[in-house]
Structure formats: C-alpha cells, structure tokens
Motif scaffolding. Sequence first.
Motif, PDB file in Angstrom:
ATOM      1  N   TYR A 756       0.824  -1.201   0.000  1.00  0.00           N
ATOM      2  CA  TYR A 756       0.000   0.000   0.000  1.00  0.00           C
ATOM      3  C   TYR A 756       0.862   1.257   0.000  1.00  0.00           C
ATOM      4  O   TYR A 756       0.639   2.195  -0.775  1.00  0.00           O
ATOM      5  CB  TYR A 756      -0.929   0.008   1.216  1.00  0.00           C
ATOM      6  N   LEU A 757       1.838   1.286   0.880  1.00  0.00           N
ATOM      7  CA  LEU A 757       2.687   2.474   0.997  1.00  0.00           C
ATOM      8  C   LEU A 757       3.513   2.703  -0.261  1.00  0.00           C
ATOM      9  O   LEU A 757       3.657   3.837  -0.730  1.00  0.00           O
ATOM     10  CB  LEU A 757       3.611   2.342   2.217  1.00  0.00           C
ATOM     11  N   LEU A 758       4.044   1.628  -0.829  1.00  0.00           N
ATOM     12  CA  LEU A 758       4.845   1.766  -2.044  1.00  0.00           C
ATOM     13  C   LEU A 758       3.990   2.213  -3.227  1.00  0.00           C
ATOM     14  O   LEU A 758       4.405   3.063  -4.021  1.00  0.00           O
ATOM     15  CB  LEU A 758       5.545   0.441  -2.368  1.00  0.00           C
ATOM     16  N   ALA A 759       2.787   1.642  -3.347  1.00  0.00           N
ATOM     17  CA  ALA A 759       1.889   2.045  -4.429  1.00  0.00           C
ATOM     18  C   ALA A 759       1.581   3.537  -4.324  1.00  0.00           C
ATOM     19  O   ALA A 759       1.566   4.263  -5.327  1.00  0.00           O
ATOM     20  CB  ALA A 759       0.602   1.224  -4.372  1.00  0.00           C
ATOM     21  N   TYR A 760       1.351   3.997  -3.108  1.00  0.00           N
ATOM     22  CA  TYR A 760       1.057   5.416  -2.866  1.00  0.00           C
ATOM     23  C   TYR A 760       2.253   6.285  -3.232  1.00  0.00           C
ATOM     24  O   TYR A 760       2.122   7.279  -3.962  1.00  0.00           O
ATOM     25  CB  TYR A 760       0.668   5.609  -1.402  1.00  0.00           C
ATOM     26  N   GLU A 800      15.962  -1.740  -6.721  1.00  0.00           N
ATOM     27  CA  GLU A 800      16.566  -0.395  -6.772  1.00  0.00           C
ATOM     28  C   GLU A 800      15.531   0.679  -6.459  1.00  0.00           C
ATOM     29  O   GLU A 800      15.791   1.611  -5.689  1.00  0.00           O
ATOM     30  CB  GLU A 800      17.152  -0.128  -8.163  1.00  0.00           C
ATOM     31  N   ILE A 801      14.362   0.552  -7.063  1.00  0.00           N
ATOM     32  CA  ILE A 801      13.285   1.523  -6.829  1.00  0.00           C
ATOM     33  C   ILE A 801      12.839   1.479  -5.367  1.00  0.00           C
ATOM     34  O   ILE A 801      12.633   2.514  -4.730  1.00  0.00           O
ATOM     35  CB  ILE A 801      12.084   1.248  -7.766  1.00  0.00           C
ATOM     36  N   LEU A 802      12.676   0.269  -4.829  1.00  0.00           N
ATOM     37  CA  LEU A 802      12.277   0.095  -3.429  1.00  0.00           C
ATOM     38  C   LEU A 802      13.246   0.813  -2.499  1.00  0.00           C
ATOM     39  O   LEU A 802      12.833   1.573  -1.609  1.00  0.00           O
ATOM     40  CB  LEU A 802      12.223  -1.403  -3.101  1.00  0.00           C
ATOM     41  N   LYS A 803      14.534   0.566  -2.701  1.00  0.00           N
ATOM     42  CA  LYS A 803      15.554   1.186  -1.836  1.00  0.00           C
ATOM     43  C   LYS A 803      15.514   2.709  -1.950  1.00  0.00           C
ATOM     44  O   LYS A 803      15.628   3.421  -0.954  1.00  0.00           O
ATOM     45  CB  LYS A 803      16.944   0.669  -2.210  1.00  0.00           C
ATOM     46  N   LYS A 804      15.324   3.196  -3.163  1.00  0.00           N
ATOM     47  CA  LYS A 804      15.310   4.645  -3.394  1.00  0.00           C
ATOM     48  C   LYS A 804      14.134   5.297  -2.666  1.00  0.00           C
ATOM     49  O   LYS A 804      14.278   6.369  -2.048  1.00  0.00           O
ATOM     50  CB  LYS A 804      15.224   4.914  -4.897  1.00  0.00           C
ATOM     51  N   VAL A 805      12.958   4.661  -2.739  1.00  0.00           N
ATOM     52  CA  VAL A 805      11.759   5.206  -2.090  1.00  0.00           C
ATOM     53  C   VAL A 805      11.974   5.317  -0.581  1.00  0.00           C
ATOM     54  O   VAL A 805      11.669   6.344   0.036  1.00  0.00           O
ATOM     55  CB  VAL A 805      10.521   4.332  -2.385  1.00  0.00           C
ATOM     56  N   ILE A 816       8.257  -0.706   6.115  1.00  0.00           N
ATOM     57  CA  ILE A 816       8.859  -1.381   4.961  1.00  0.00           C
ATOM     58  C   ILE A 816      10.264  -1.857   5.319  1.00  0.00           C
ATOM     59  O   ILE A 816      11.190  -1.057   5.438  1.00  0.00           O
ATOM     60  CB  ILE A 816       8.919  -0.435   3.737  1.00  0.00           C
ATOM     61  N   ASN A 817      10.384  -3.158   5.510  1.00  0.00           N
ATOM     62  CA  ASN A 817      11.682  -3.763   5.805  1.00  0.00           C
ATOM     63  C   ASN A 817      12.276  -4.232   4.480  1.00  0.00           C
ATOM     64  O   ASN A 817      11.914  -5.287   3.956  1.00  0.00           O
ATOM     65  CB  ASN A 817      11.500  -4.934   6.775  1.00  0.00           C
ATOM     66  N   VAL A 818      13.177  -3.432   3.932  1.00  0.00           N
ATOM     67  CA  VAL A 818      13.709  -3.681   2.588  1.00  0.00           C
ATOM     68  C   VAL A 818      14.343  -5.058   2.475  1.00  0.00           C
ATOM     69  O   VAL A 818      14.046  -5.838   1.565  1.00  0.00           O
ATOM     70  CB  VAL A 818      14.715  -2.579   2.191  1.00  0.00           C
ATOM     71  N   ASN A 819      15.219  -5.387   3.418  1.00  0.00           N
ATOM     72  CA  ASN A 819      15.926  -6.674   3.338  1.00  0.00           C
ATOM     73  C   ASN A 819      14.960  -7.856   3.461  1.00  0.00           C
ATOM     74  O   ASN A 819      15.111  -8.870   2.774  1.00  0.00           O
ATOM     75  CB  ASN A 819      17.006  -6.757   4.423  1.00  0.00           C
ATOM     76  N   ALA A 820      13.967  -7.708   4.340  1.00  0.00           N
ATOM     77  CA  ALA A 820      13.007  -8.801   4.530  1.00  0.00           C
ATOM     78  C   ALA A 820      12.155  -9.015   3.273  1.00  0.00           C
ATOM     79  O   ALA A 820      11.823 -10.149   2.920  1.00  0.00           O
ATOM     80  CB  ALA A 820      12.106  -8.520   5.732  1.00  0.00           C
ATOM     81  N   ILE A 821      11.814  -7.930   2.590  1.00  0.00           N
ATOM     82  CA  ILE A 821      11.060  -8.059   1.337  1.00  0.00           C
ATOM     83  C   ILE A 821      11.906  -8.759   0.283  1.00  0.00           C
ATOM     84  O   ILE A 821      11.436  -9.651  -0.425  1.00  0.00           O
ATOM     85  CB  ILE A 821      10.598  -6.668   0.836  1.00  0.00           C
ATOM     86  N   ILE A 822      13.174  -8.389   0.222  1.00  0.00           N
ATOM     87  CA  ILE A 822      14.066  -8.977  -0.790  1.00  0.00           C
ATOM     88  C   ILE A 822      14.272 -10.470  -0.552  1.00  0.00           C
ATOM     89  O   ILE A 822      14.234 -11.275  -1.480  1.00  0.00           O
ATOM     90  CB  ILE A 822      15.424  -8.238  -0.802  1.00  0.00           C
ATOM     91  N   ASN A 823      14.468 -10.840   0.732  1.00  0.00           N
ATOM     92  CA  ASN A 823      14.762 -12.262   1.004  1.00  0.00           C
ATOM     93  C   ASN A 823      13.518 -13.098   1.332  1.00  0.00           C
ATOM     94  O   ASN A 823      13.624 -14.288   1.632  1.00  0.00           O
ATOM     95  CB  ASN A 823      15.821 -12.405   2.108  1.00  0.00           C
TER      96      ASN A 823
END
Length: 889
Positions: A756-760, A800-805, A816-823
């Motif tokens: 939700y947050l990323l879409a926004y 890349e986009i996720l990290k930038k946001v 948003i836990n970037v590493n947890a989403i990736i793994n």
Amino acid sequence: MVVEKVMKRDGRIVPFDEGRIKWAIKRAMLEVGVRDEELLDKVVKDVVDRINELYDGQVPNIENIQDIVELELMRNGLFDVAKAYIIYRKKKAEIREEKRKILNKEKLDDIDKRFSINALRVLASRYLIKNEEGKIIESPKELFERVALLSVIPDLLYDERVFSKEGGFEQDLSNLVYYRELLDEYDKKLSIGRFKLNKYHFERLLNLYEELAQKGHMKVSIDEFVKMIESGEFDNYEDEVEEYFRLMTSQVFMPNSPALINSGRPLGMLSACFVVPIEDDMESIMKAAHDVAIIQKMGGGTGLNFSKLRPEGDLVGTTTGAASGPISFMHLIDAVSDVIKQGGVRRGANMGILEVWHPDIEKFIHAKEKNTGTNVLSNFNISVGLWEDFWEAIKEGKKYPLVNPRTGKKKKEINPKTLFEELAFMAWSKADPGVIFFDIINRRNVLEEAKGGKIRATNPCGEEPLYDYESCNLASINLAKFVKYNENGAYFDWDEYAEVIQKVAKYLDNAIDVNKFPLPEIDYSTKLTRRIGVGMMGLADALFKLGIAYNSKEGYDFMRKATEYLTFYAYKYSVEAAKKRGTFPLYEKSAYPKGELPIEGFYHKEIWNLPWDELVEEIKKYGVRNAMVTTCPPTGSVSMIADTSSGIEPIFALVYKKSVTVGEFYYVDPVFEAELKKRGLYTDEILQKISDNYGSVQGLEEIPEDMQRVFVTSMDIHWLDHILAQAEIQLWLTDSASKTINMPNDATVEDVKAAYLLAYKLGCKGVTVYRDGSLSVQVYSVEGEKKQRVKAKPSKYAVEILKKVVENEPWLERFINVNAIINGTNGKNGNAAEKNNKQSLTLNISLSVPQKAKEEAKKGVCPVCGAPTVFESGCEVCKACGWSKCVIS
C-alpha cells in the motif's frame, strides 16, 4: 497451365496462394522438429507442380490441395511430417465442426474462421443476438457490422456539408416526430455504402440530429439530411465503417462489453462506467437505488461514495431516532443489484467507497468479513478512500480524527496505525477492501475548478475516477498485434500503433454522441466533459513476442512508452476533433488553457519520448474535444474475444487443463505454444509438466533459461514488480489503471502494508491486493497443489526503486523492511518495524488460512460453468467460459 484460383469450403472462388501451402507444411515440420528451409522449398515446389499438372488451369478445391500435400510429403520421405499434417488437418476439421455448433450455422464465413473456439464461445454466450428460444440468430460478422456502423453515424452529422461548428442555424424539428413514428419502416431502408442502418441506428441518428440542431449547428433540415443519405451523398463514409469493422474483426481493438452488446440494439447504452451521487437524506438514497437499478438493468456498473451519510447511531432529526449508517444503505444497493441479472448470469457490479475520516470506517473495513452463505455485499467491491492527512498522521505518530459528515465535528480520534493494520489484514484475508488514493487522483485534476470540487468516486474496478453522474466509454487496443517480424527478428510497429490509437479515440468520441444514456443527468454530465478511455490489452503477449520479460527494466520501459504513445496520440485526435467539432463544454473553465495536463509523466521531461511541449501549444491554441482520454480497464471476456492476454496483466498460466463437453484438453498460451514448437519442445509430456507446475515454466529443466526468463506468469512475478508495473503505466494515463497486485498464499499482512505504501509513493491512484487463495479454498491449477511453487523474487530494478523510495523517506522503514522483502521473510519472523512499535495495537495473524475462513469461503466458482475463477485486473473472471464479474470486460 498454372492454377490461379481455388474453391473454398463455402463455395467461394479465391486467388491461389502458395504462401498458405508453405505455412501449413512449415507448421507440420516444426511440429516434429524438422528445420530445413531448402527441403521446405522443395516440397512446396513439388506440391505446386503436382497441382498444376493435375488441374491444368482448372479450379481445385481446398480438400484436393490438402490431399496433394499429404502425398508429396510422403513421396519426399517425410512420413512424420505427413502424419503431423494429417493430424492437424483432422484437428482443423474438428474445430470447424465445433464452431458450426457454437454459432448454430451450417457454413462458416471468413470472420468466423478468424476467431478461436474460445473467442466464439464468449461471443455466443453474451454478445450475439438470440431469439426467444435462446438460439443464436446473429453471426460475429453481423455483430461487428452493427457496432462499426453505429460508430460512424456521427461522422455524417459532423460533415461540413451539414454541420457548422460556429452555429447560428435554426431548423424546424417538428418533422422528427414523423420519422420517429416510422422507425419500423426505416429499418434497413437507409444505407452507407453496403451497410444498411437498422431502426435503432436510425433512431440514434435522429436523436443526434435533434441535439445538434437545438444548438444551432445543423445547416440542413432533417428532410434534406435524410434525402442526402437516400441519394448516396454519404456513401464515402463506407470506408470508415469498413475500417472499424476490419480493426475489430482483425482483433486489433475491442470496445467495452456494453458497446458490443447494445450497439444498434434496443437498449443502446454503450458506457460501462458510472458514478451515482448519494446525499444524506432518504430521497437521495432512494434516488440512488433507483439510478443504480436503471444503469445495471442496461448493463452498466456503478460507483458510490457513502461518506456523506451520517454514521450509525447518529441523530435522525425528523424522528429523533438513530441513523442506521452508510453500511446499512450499502446493503440496500446490494439487494437492488442482486435482483437485476445481466445477461442471465451476471449480477450488478458496484464500487462502494467510504473515506477514511468517516466515523464508521472501522465497520466498513470489516463489512465483508462474514462471508457466509448470504454472500454479504456480494455485488460490491469496496475501497477505503485515503487522503494525504491520514498518511501524515501515521508518519508523525499522531491520532487521527473521525468526523461526523452531518455536523462537520470531530466524533473521536483513533490510532491511524491500528486502522492501517486492520485495513491490510482484511485485504490479506478477503481481498477487500482495496484502497483509493484521492490526493493522487486529484493532484493533476484539470477539472477541479470547472467542476467545483475534487473527484471522490470511481467505477467498480477503480480505473475510472468520475464526478457525479459522469460516465465513460472504454475500448482496448491489442498491443500484441503491433509486433512485427523482419530479418532481425521481432519489433514493435510504433507508427501503426499511433494511427490505430487515433482511430480508437475517434470511435469513443463518436460513441458519446450516439450513446443512449440511462438517465438525463448522465447524458448532461457526460457531455460536459466528453471523457473517453482508450486502453490496452495483450501486454503480456506483446512482451512474449518481443522476447522481453514483464518484470525487467526493459519491460517497464516498454510499458511506459506504450502508455505514453496511447495518451499522446489520443490527445492528437482530440485536438483535431476540437478544431472541427468544438471543445468539451467545460474546456475554458478547466486548467487546459493554462498549459496543464492531467498526467504525471508530462511533469517529468527526462522521460519524454514524444514532443509534449508542442502538443500543449496545440491544445492551448485549439483546445481538446475530450477532458480525459486514456485508462487501462479490465478486459476479461473482451480479451478472450481478441484471443490475447488480459489488459495490462501478466498471464495467469501458460498451460492449464480445460474441461469441455467431450472431455479435457490443455489450453496453451498461443505465443508460448508457437515458441515451444519453434524449438521442438512441444509434447504432451511437457504440457503436463507445466500444468502440474501451476502453469509455470519456472524451475523446469526441460525449458531453456531464456524462455524461463521471458515466459513469466502472474505468480512468477513478485508483488513488488506488480506494483512497479502499475506505477509505470499510471505515469502516462489521464485516468487510472485496473490491475491486481498478486501475492502468494504465504504473503503476510506486512507485505500488504508495504505494498500500500509503495503504491502510494510511486504514484498509483489506487491498489487492489489479491493473496492467492484468499477468495477461495480451491486453487485454479489443481494439478499443482502437491508441488511447491518456485518462489517469486523481486527484480533487480524493482529492488533499486524500493531502496530509493525508502531512502528518500526514512519514516517508511517503520513499515517497509527492505531486506526482509528482498529475502522473502517480511513479517514471517517478527521484523524490526513490529518490534519497535510494541505500543501500537499490532494484530496477531497466522500465515495460513484459518479453518473458519475455509469453511466460510463461497467464492471462486464460476456461476455459469462451475469452473474455478481467477482474479485479475481487480476482477473475478472465469478462463473457461469468459464469465466476468466486471461489466466492462
């Protein structure tokens, strides 16, 4: 002598085409893995020589030629190829027989042959005219002729011989009564070239004449105009009708379902999307129920924002009693929809919206939780309308006020994070509610001043934000049709695409003029803005043909460019139409004259592929005919008619089992099937393996790595990439996009919150999350239930986009836990964000579907054929028969 003609099965004589023989033999050779161009050319020459020898200038029939092909293949020692050719020939005969049964006719015409059995079944079930006994009495050719003919009627009335843009002409309209009384006599009496107007075409023509004449635009009387048609003065428009007919029968574009069903027929309503207002009084509520009934009776879908209704328990002044609240009135609308069947099987579709500040928002979020045998709000998609202040409250850790719409006073304050948790949990559990980002919808809203306020509602699938009583006509262009081939391989024909976009924009603009709107309020409001929705379908198939992975930077670049072209060239048509026919009535009050556009991409010059600055100057000089021009709707059954992939979605399965009356067979995506045959990989065994693998090729050692990279399904793509695809496409749309953010069954509530947050943050106007299995206990690819699906991973570009946001707004790390989403561990082991917010009321949710939910699950089964349904473009659809819960598609 050389044979120059051949007789087809229906008795027609057509030119002899050596290329068709070559293609049939090549197909049979590829079927058995033979790749030898020299041998192919030799066999073709042998076949042609034998035909000329045996028929010596006479006219052979198709069967004669096919017999010779079989014989020459065997003479050349190609027994396996001959066998494949014979099997294919037999299969084609079976297909022809099946098509005859579906269409209830003895002989197939050229148009029948163009469409697959799948496409014809969909046409037969919903679109072709039937008699009182339920027998089909219309062919696909006749359907597309009546649609094409209606769409060109406005061209006659805007012809410079009869139309004046400046106006000032007075005409006696009394004779219109005479013609309306003689509609039956004028049935098939008038024509445009070879195309005869039926009485419903003529009725719409009279209606448009009257409307233009009342505004002083008609230079000639209705009698003179009819005589001009009778004398053939408009026969030059036959080419226009032929072109729309060609585009539809070649599956290049398709209008939305109501236009296919109602063009040139009694109901006459061509729009799919409507918004109905509902105020805080009983008269308005009952008027809304009436309006919904009328719209859905004619085949449309409705959106309603219930936020003006006072909350449950609030004072009712006239009786000093207690209000029942907006959800109770949603049940009223749901009941109305329930009794209005569309096409005998499709119930009315609604979008119910409640804005996040409303005191009943918590009840609304849980409105579909009790999914029992009564199917609570079964005719509703529901969405929470979010505004920027809600996100600010979450960001700053503040309480969020809920306001009584009757009094405008704060009723109570809530913890916005807790509400966000509940919202995410229900979406995780039931795929409802979705969310609509109203601040993003209104960020580039060029109509806000002209309409005196913001947009606060959408159509049922969310891709059309609309003002009260606005409607929109939609049509989708098949991207796969613009992939061409040369010596260097596949390429996309951008020039032809640009031409077709302008033709489809014109089709939709014309549709406004001949549309039989269900209510006078809708007629008036729609024509104030003349909103059209040119959309896309076949994206997945186009990418397959181009060898581009959907979830890759190259894929996203293509999506963005395809959408930019869509909007740019739709505007190009709209400017030209404004020059000849005039702008939409609210143009001068809109932000267009100031050089503003309702598209985010326009404000990012670094991503332009086209001269937008030049276009804006044209708009400022001449205006535009249509306030909005592009959208991406769901295309469930429409894309099945076009034999292509649905909307902007990836395909849901490359191979799946399909049950028919005579047994079961494997349905294979046609582009994927062609690639398998080209590489000599097509066997029943490999189809079985792919079907057993949830219709996916991921992890199958028999499938080359480059094919696994390109041929991805919706569940092979990580939810992060789904959001990115929607965001890239949204950049260049004037309206919105209907897309499903697919998540695996083991996705977590943390994933939903992050989505939700990323879409926004990425600029989507709304989002629909669907966790596999949350609507049904039955998985579509049942053969794969015992096999572990290969886990989807986010693409490098999406990461890349996720990290930038998150780097740009560090507060997002709380959700948003970037590493947890990736793994792939997000929310599964208790992440840092959860631990750092122990004071919040975080919900404790198990990762598997609870037994109670399993017992309650009633959805996921097609009401027509009983097959399991799938969820795409925010809509429940059946891949077996073409049924869709969405009225657009």
